[in-house]
Design an enzyme around this catalytic site. Sequence first.
Site, PDB file in Angstrom:
ATOM      1  N   HIS A 175      16.011 -47.672   2.263  1.00  0.00           N
ATOM      2  CA  HIS A 175      15.912 -49.079   1.844  1.00  0.00           C
ATOM      3  C   HIS A 175      14.519 -49.680   2.049  1.00  0.00           C
ATOM      4  CE1 HIS A 175      20.207 -48.368   2.873  1.00  0.00           C
ATOM      5  NE2 HIS A 175      20.384 -48.972   1.715  1.00  0.00           N
ATOM      6  N   ASP A 186       9.616 -10.752  30.986  1.00  0.00           N
ATOM      7  CA  ASP A 186      10.042  -9.381  30.732  1.00  0.00           C
ATOM      8  C   ASP A 186       8.862  -8.453  30.462  1.00  0.00           C
ATOM      9  OD1 ASP A 186      11.222  -6.997  29.963  1.00  0.00           O
ATOM     10  OD2 ASP A 186      13.016  -8.022  29.234  1.00  0.00           O
ATOM     11  N   HIS A 240       9.917  -4.640  28.885  1.00  0.00           N
ATOM     12  CA  HIS A 240      10.205  -4.245  27.504  1.00  0.00           C
ATOM     13  C   HIS A 240       8.964  -3.935  26.675  1.00  0.00           C
ATOM     14  CE1 HIS A 240       8.734  -8.174  26.287  1.00  0.00           C
ATOM     15  NE2 HIS A 240       9.013  -7.928  25.025  1.00  0.00           N
ATOM     16  N   HIS A 268       8.138  -2.701  21.906  1.00  0.00           N
ATOM     17  CA  HIS A 268       7.011  -2.869  20.987  1.00  0.00           C
ATOM     18  C   HIS A 268       6.231  -1.561  20.808  1.00  0.00           C
ATOM     19  CE1 HIS A 268       7.770  -7.134  21.102  1.00  0.00           C
ATOM     20  NE2 HIS A 268       7.513  -7.212  22.389  1.00  0.00           N
ATOM     21  N   ASP A 284      11.151  -8.626  18.820  1.00  0.00           N
ATOM     22  CA  ASP A 284      11.977  -9.326  19.814  1.00  0.00           C
ATOM     23  C   ASP A 284      13.208  -9.996  19.223  1.00  0.00           C
ATOM     24  OD1 ASP A 284      10.394  -8.658  22.035  1.00  0.00           O
ATOM     25  OD2 ASP A 284       9.014 -10.297  21.622  1.00  0.00           O
TER      26      ASP A 284
END
Lengths: 409, 180
Positions: free
Chosen positions: A63, A164, A167, A172, A328
């Site tokens: 409006h 982490d 990992h 990776h 990931d």
Amino acid sequence: MGHDSQIPEAGDFLRTYMGEDDVIVVRGEDGEVRAFLNACSHRGNKVCHAEWGKTKAFTCSYHGWAYDNMGELAAVPLEEAIYDNLDRSKLGLVPVARVQNYKGMIFGTFAEEGPDLEEYLGDMKYYLDVVLDASPEGMELIGTPFRVEIRGNWKLPVENAIGDGYHVAWAHAGAMRVVGTIGQGRGESVLGIGKDNTGFDDSGQMQVAIPPHTVLSTLDGQSGYALYDNPGPCIEYLEQVRPSVVERLGDVRGTQLLGSETHMGVFPNLQIIQGLNLLRVIHPKGPGSFEVATYSMADKNTPDEVKDIIVKHVGQTFGSAGILEGDDGDFTEAITHSPNGYATRQMKGWLGMAQGRTMDWDGPGDASPGIVNELCQREFYTQWQRTMLAESVSDILPEQSAQKESANG
Amino acid sequence: MAKKQKIAAVGKDTNMETAYRIERFLAAEARTLDEERYDDWLAMLDESIVYKMPIPMNTYRRNRPGKSSIRETMIYDESFEKLKQRAAREDTGMVWLNDPATHHIRTITNIESFCTDDASVYDVRSKFTLLRSRRDKDHVSHTGLRKDLIQDTNDGLKIVARTVFLPERVIVDKNLNMFF
């Protein structure tokens, strides 16, 4: 919510999220930074659909109600003709209760009460300053953030990024074989783990709990650039500024933290990662989905040539097409949805690594050796539980443990 | 007679034979990538290639970048060496996400080939849909457009520059680890 460098002038604004609430962060004509819900006081339509920009007014597309950049309702079409009882002074945009700034970083909370920002950050400031206060000019965020939405629970990418270290070499593996130190054949081991995910060296590395926040760091002063293919100019600049940082922040931070791969987790959803030089915010989108916003960051004084290397590196590693980032999301999604099955849901995960292992550390917090460690992840979930069980916002901070003496301020 | 249509000009059309060769080249390129033959794909690129994908800017039309540190950012900003590195990652056999294999199906269409000031270089526009599918139900489809500079060399056509525009501000996919 953002950083001063993104909205330096009056009228500069950006949009972000606090949980699932759409929020506008804007520097008003008076120079003050405020934040508002992105919802018109009339019917709740969004008053801004642009991601960032510069404006004197936010005008609702429904409006035409218009708010100035300090949040006041400035104009209502046909106001005199159609309203007898409209008090514009009471119909401004709904402000975020508290907006506070720590060395350029803009934080917000909907809580009227509870700890102030500085109290909430506590000893984490000691670590944040390595990024935010390494020079008088401080840090800046560069560019538009990469934004990716993933069907997983928001807590998983947070604890993955802050803690982490386990990992990295395996999850990776494909990327680690081709980038940076290992990819270029410059080293047999990176970030404490050998080339074939074998061998492990936790000396001179740590995870630290500074409840409710966490830090992971390699402490060697350079390995933040281990994943860069062309780290030369970055390391050259790093060593050039190191003496002034040592003078500014002391020996521990200037020699051990500056330049190290250092992941700072500000609870709940902010990660500042030195070395990779990226800043990420995880926005929850309900229990089964989240958005990652990833920014490049650098000290403002960094030469353009080095900034360009950093920005490209962030894109190539952890941008929307980053060769590490992509790995990931896969297990994040699986971990979130495996427990849809009743029997799987009965399982308990396990985060017991390095529990009880401690080390001496001259900075604040309780340190444990190695970045392959699950201390930060345990701390994160402990704080999440504490927050969820808290009866009031005054109870979300852990009891203050005795402050440790820090040798270098 | 039909009224002469005014068509937004990029440049003069290439001749039909060249246009046909370019269409065949882009189809072959898509198939090479679908078949994960990355070395063959790299051979279709000029070693000076500039390969970019900018983030779409969702700003008001009236807004222009000011003094803020916010500016255009690239999802892809790659040299030949970086593309080689990405290809090498796929070939390590250690990208767990892609084993079992991720299937990619690229559809290239609306191919338009134009002449440039350099007679051996063509300005080629195309649109694509890239479907990637893995495991049971992990399917995502990305649609966008490309602006290529393609050079005629003694060794066949080579891509000298590619700018990919993917109109997705928030990427709703685990990653864009795929060549567009």
